[in-house]
Structure formats: C-alpha cells, structure tokens
Design an enzyme around this catalytic site. Structure first.
Site, mmCIF file in Angstrom:
data_model
loop_
_atom_site.group_PDB
_atom_site.id
_atom_site.type_symbol
_atom_site.label_atom_id
_atom_site.label_comp_id
_atom_site.label_asym_id
_atom_site.label_seq_id
_atom_site.Cartn_x
_atom_site.Cartn_y
_atom_site.Cartn_z
ATOM 1 N NE ARG A 55 22.409 69.846 95.246
ATOM 2 C CZ ARG A 55 22.439 71.168 95.249
ATOM 3 N NH1 ARG A 55 22.301 71.891 96.352
ATOM 4 N NH2 ARG A 55 22.620 71.836 94.117
ATOM 5 C CD GLN A 205 19.235 68.123 92.553
ATOM 6 O OE1 GLN A 205 18.256 67.915 91.842
ATOM 7 N NE2 GLN A 205 20.314 67.385 92.479
ATOM 8 C CG ASP A 246 28.047 70.256 88.600
ATOM 9 O OD1 ASP A 246 26.976 70.751 88.207
ATOM 10 O OD2 ASP A 246 28.235 69.866 89.768
ATOM 11 C CE LYS A 257 21.879 67.699 89.171
ATOM 12 N NZ LYS A 257 22.456 66.349 89.398
HETATM 13 O O1 MRU Z 1 23.854 66.890 91.700
HETATM 14 P P1 MRU Z 1 24.002 68.254 92.305
HETATM 15 O O2 MRU Z 1 22.801 68.682 93.065
HETATM 16 O O3 MRU Z 1 25.278 68.369 93.087
HETATM 17 O O4 MRU Z 1 24.124 69.197 91.046
HETATM 18 C C1 MRU Z 1 24.278 70.561 91.264
HETATM 19 C C2 MRU Z 1 24.356 71.367 90.031
HETATM 20 O O5 MRU Z 1 24.250 70.865 88.937
HETATM 21 C C3 MRU Z 1 24.659 72.817 90.223
HETATM 22 O O6 MRU Z 1 24.042 73.589 89.238
HETATM 23 C C4 MRU Z 1 26.173 73.026 90.149
HETATM 24 O O7 MRU Z 1 26.837 72.139 90.994
HETATM 25 C C5 MRU Z 1 26.557 74.407 90.462
HETATM 26 S S1 MRU Z 1 26.329 74.805 92.152
HETATM 27 C C6 MRU Z 1 26.887 76.370 92.285
#
Ligand code: MRU
Length: 357
Positions: A55, A205, A246, A257
């Site tokens: 992830r 996370q 993202d 997130k």
């Molecule tokens: O659902 P996830 O754990 O994949 O979400 C991750 C995030 O929101 C991170 O902040 C984002 O992907 C940036 S990672 C450098």
C-alpha cells in the site's frame, strides 16, 4: 546511522531473484510480524493491492510495474497481437484493484507504453524492455523520494513538532518516503523532530506502520488518536503538518488517506503550515479539481470488526467507509515534489512542473 538505514532501506517490494514473482512485505501483519510473501498470479497481485498488503501510492505503482512484467512473461501467444491483447487484459484487471492512487494506473500505462511503442519487435525483446522499465520505475522513485525529503526538510527547523497522518514512509514508497521522508533524513543529519503520528482510523497505518518505522529509526514519535490532533496543535506542540498524497488534481486539491482534510482544516485554524509531499507521478493533470478524483469505498467491517477481538459496533449498523478524502487546495501551504516546492496558484505552479514534457 545503522538503525536509520535499516528503515530507509527496507525491502518492501522487489522482483524475486529469478524474476518469476514479486516479493513484498505483507504490511497487514506489521508491526507484529515481518513476513515476506510472493506474488505470482494476477489474482494474488490484485488481492495484495486490494487488501493493502502492499500500500501507499508509490509502492503500489512499483508493485504494479514489477507484477505486470512477471505476468507478461507467462503469456503464451503466437504473435504480437495475441501478446498485447492478453497484456492489456491483465493491465485492466490490476488497474481495477484500487481506484484512488494514480500511481497504479500511471505505472501500468507506462509499462503498456513500452509494449505498444515496440510492436515491431519480437516478444522476447519486448519483455527485456519491460524488465528495464519496471526497474527504472523503482529506481526513479528512490531518487524522487530523496529529493522530496530534502525539499521537505528545508521547511523545518531543528526541534520542530510535526504532525503526520497515515503512512508515507519507506514502506509506502522507496527508501526515505515522502510525507515522513524529512523526519528520517533530518534524523540522519543529526536533527531532532517531535513527530505526532495520527493512528489513522480505520486501518491504523499511523499506529501500525508510521510509529513502527519512526521509532525503529530513532525519531522521537508520539502516537495519538486521530481526534487528538486539535489538542496537540492548541498546546503549541506542532509547527508544521506533513502528509503524503494519492492523487493531486491540476488545481492543487489533494486526495490522501481519510482524515487528512480534517487535519488541514485544524492546521488552518491554528495557523500551522500544512504541506503535501509527493512525486510528480502522483499529480494527475487530467483531473481538473478534486471533484474528479474517484474515492474508494471500503468494507464496513474495517470499521466494526477488523482489528478487534470482538465487534465494536452492532452487527447491522450502517457504515460509511471512504478510504480517502480530498483536501482543498486553499488549505495547502505548499506541495513538495522531487522537482521543487509548489505554492499557490497551483494551476500555474503544477503546470510548470510538466512544462518540459
Ligand atoms: O490506503 P493506503 O494505506 O494505501 O493509503 C496511503 C496514503 O494515503 C498515503 O498517505 C499515500 O498513499 C502516500 S504514500 C507516499
């Protein structure tokens, strides 16, 4: 130094030595267990991305690049057209595993571009070029994370308190990470930050991954529940907020997130700068604003039962579980990329990043 290196050089995603599979750390098992798993089939890759075993936007992109190469090697087709038809089918299948992080489609499109640009070449040559491309995607991410961390670090002072949300560190990227890169790089340079890590409900996370990484690297990290961000800001303990992203729209609206936009609103209220850090591969100039970003909705069980010994809500209660939210560009002090620090108006500063393409 060694303790920092162990974190920044963690082997979160790579090709197996014989190139027949992708090896990842199963992040759903952290922090209790460091377990490596092997992905060999399209279903295993899809499931690993969907279940968040791998992830973080950049890591998902890297994994997708390696995976489509591994799967392409297994295609049995008599000619280019047959090979490409199956490649495209696999690409579309993997692309559907998670919709919000643009790095997934970015990496898969880049790999597909290699196939279509070399249609006159024999398939073994195309496969060799695909191997080169997926390795390049990974190497470039390492360089980008380092540059982002340097730029991010330039915005902090030794001793600052910084609040972060979710995980945008080495596990989510390559080496230093993005949103947490400045803390690791700063530590390496002998600086000390006081990092507040939001636990990041519902999949934790921040608790499971960010506090694990930062503590292991010797960074002073304090874990807080998401609803404690306001009090630590009010206490004067936070001089900046740093988060990953993202998908960033052309106007600077940034999906990250779930809960990130709330942090940004609080930061604005308390007059604290709010920084979004990410590679240019996370900027989607095809999305004019955040309203164009598709938000992934996930299983209500993640809220009610996932991490608990017994259910934490009535069985049949209605739940709404969006995985991401969009922070309005007006709340963002700067967007930090490997090419530099972008400030408002983002429609101009982000566009300038792609001017040479
Ligand atoms: O659902 P996830 O754990 O994949 O979400 C991750 C995030 O929101 C991170 O902040 C984002 O992907 C940036 S990672 C450098």
């Amino acid at each position: 130094m060694d303790e920092i290196r162990q974190v920044t050089h963690i082997d979160n995603v790579r090709l197996s030595d014989d190139g027949s599979s992708v090896v990842i750390i199963d992040q759903t098992k952290l922090p209790g267990l460091m377990e490596y798993i092997t992905l060999e089939t399209p279903e295993q890759v899809y499931d690993a991305i969907y279940q968040l075993k791998i992830r973080g936007a950049p890591a998902i992109g890297i994994c997708a690049g390696y995976s489509i190469y591994v799967l392409a090697k297994k295609i049995r087709a008599a000619d280019y057209d047959g090979f490409y038809a199956e490649f495209h089918r696999l690409k579309e299948y993997l692309n559907a595993s998670r919709p919000t992080a643009v790095n997934l489609s970015w990496a898969l499109n880049r790999m597909e571009g290699v196939v279509t640009a070399n249609r006159e070449k024999p398939v073994p040559e195309i496969l060799a070029l695909l191997e080169k491309e997926c390795k390049a995607i990974h190497q470039e991410d390492i360089q980008m994370c380092r540059a982002i961390s340097e730029y991010g670090l330039s915005l902090l002072k030794d001793g600052d308190g910084v609040l972060t949300h979710c995980n945008a560190g080495p596990l989510a990227t390559s080496q230093y990470g993005t949103g947490q890169g400045p803390f690791l790089l700063g530590r390496e340079k002998g600086m000390n930050f006081h990092v507040f890590a939001d636990e990041t409900r519902p999949l934790l996370q921040g608790a499971r991954l960010t506090s694990f990484e930062l503590q292991k690297a010797g960074v002073d990290v304090t874990l807080i529940c998401d609803n404690m961000a306001s009090i630590v800001m009010k206490n004067g303990w936070v001089q900046a907020c740093m988060v990953g992203c993202d998908r960033v729209a052309a106007n600077g609206d940034a999906a990250n997130k779930i809960g990130t936009s709330g942090v940004a609103i609080l930061a604005k209220y308390y007059g604290i700068p709010f920084y979004v850090l990410g590679p240019t591969s996370t900027i989607d100039m095809n999305c004019a604003t955040g309203a164009d970003i598709k938000i992934e909705l996930r299983d209500p069980e993640e809220i009610k039962t996932k991490w608990y010994e017994k259910p934490m809500a009535p069985d049949e209660v209605k739940c709404y579980n969006p995985s991401f939210d969009v922070t309005d560009h007006e709340l963002i002090t700067a967007i930090i990329t490997e090419k530099g620090i972008c400030r408002a108006p983002y429609t101009e500063s982000l566009k300038a990043l792609f001017a040479d393409k």
